[in-house]
Design an enzyme around this catalytic site. Sequence first.
Site, PDB file in Angstrom:
ATOM      1  N   LYS A  35       0.796  -1.433  -0.088  1.00 48.56           N
ATOM      2  CA  LYS A  35       0.148  -0.027  -0.040  1.00 48.56           C
ATOM      3  C   LYS A  35       0.824   1.083  -0.080  1.00 48.56           C
ATOM      4  O   LYS A  35       0.397   2.280  -0.353  1.00 48.56           O
ATOM      5  CB  LYS A  35      -1.066   0.047   1.174  1.00 48.56           C
ATOM      6  CG  LYS A  35      -1.910  -1.092   1.388  1.00 48.56           C
ATOM      7  CD  LYS A  35      -2.617  -1.106   2.597  1.00 48.56           C
ATOM      8  CE  LYS A  35      -3.630  -2.243   2.630  1.00 48.56           C
ATOM      9  NZ  LYS A  35      -4.188  -2.270   4.061  1.00 48.56           N
ATOM     10  N   ASP A  41      14.311  -1.145   1.252  1.00 44.64           N
ATOM     11  CA  ASP A  41      14.883  -1.278   2.641  1.00 44.64           C
ATOM     12  C   ASP A  41      15.781  -2.371   2.472  1.00 44.64           C
ATOM     13  O   ASP A  41      16.956  -2.630   1.857  1.00 44.64           O
ATOM     14  CB  ASP A  41      14.052  -1.464   3.692  1.00 44.64           C
ATOM     15  CG  ASP A  41      14.461  -1.113   5.110  1.00 44.64           C
ATOM     16  OD1 ASP A  41      15.526  -1.663   5.555  1.00 44.64           O
ATOM     17  OD2 ASP A  41      13.674  -1.072   6.228  1.00 44.64           O
ATOM     18  N   ARG A  71       0.389   6.942   7.400  1.00 47.52           N
ATOM     19  CA  ARG A  71       0.354   6.890   5.863  1.00 47.52           C
ATOM     20  C   ARG A  71      -0.165   8.311   5.490  1.00 47.52           C
ATOM     21  O   ARG A  71       0.515   8.624   4.328  1.00 47.52           O
ATOM     22  CB  ARG A  71      -0.593   5.763   5.256  1.00 47.52           C
ATOM     23  CG  ARG A  71      -0.209   4.425   5.165  1.00 47.52           C
ATOM     24  CD  ARG A  71      -0.958   3.557   4.258  1.00 47.52           C
ATOM     25  NE  ARG A  71      -0.992   1.993   4.667  1.00 47.52           N
ATOM     26  CZ  ARG A  71       0.067   1.431   4.200  1.00 47.52           C
ATOM     27  NH1 ARG A  71       1.127   1.941   3.724  1.00 47.52           N
ATOM     28  NH2 ARG A  71       0.168   0.128   4.623  1.00 47.52           N
TER      29      ARG A  71
END
Length: 179
Positions: free
Chosen positions: A42, A102, A164
């Site tokens: 998302k 990451d 978010r």
Amino acid sequence: MNKDIEKIILTEDELLGIAKRLGSRITTDFAGKNLLIVGILKGSVYFLSDLTRHIDTECRIDFIQASSYGGDTVSSGEIKIIKDIHDDLTGFDVLLVEDILDTGNTLKYIYDMLSKRNPKSISIATLLDKPSRREADIKADYYGVNVPDAFVVGYGLDYNQFYRNLPYIGILKEEIYKK
């Protein structure tokens, strides 16, 4: 600023500047190609929306959703595809759009999976790159900025599905996720 944020590292204006800069490069590099942009859900939604408004060449957009975090701050290492893409990749120049690169484990898994579906090419665009935590052998073709080894949220990035919607990216206070 949200009370749970220790420090803002990218403002809303800086984020829009990154989208514009990368969109311009992508426009040049993919002009005349059969471009399919695949957002990784998302987290990439905000970046993908801003980025695609600055891509001035024909393209299609699809989404894939994978998870390896659950509600934790560290990847479990087990990657699950929750939503797969709809389009057949045959002949497409695919651009995977990610919020943060990451460890690279999830992105490498998706890259390898989609590579088997006969695309013409696969490239990677990420808003944030955190090379200090890289475990998988993968790198972005387009990236916004490098970020420190800190837990960042906002502009699509979350902690346990919260934060978010922040219009900037900030470092989350440690006491929030170390409860």
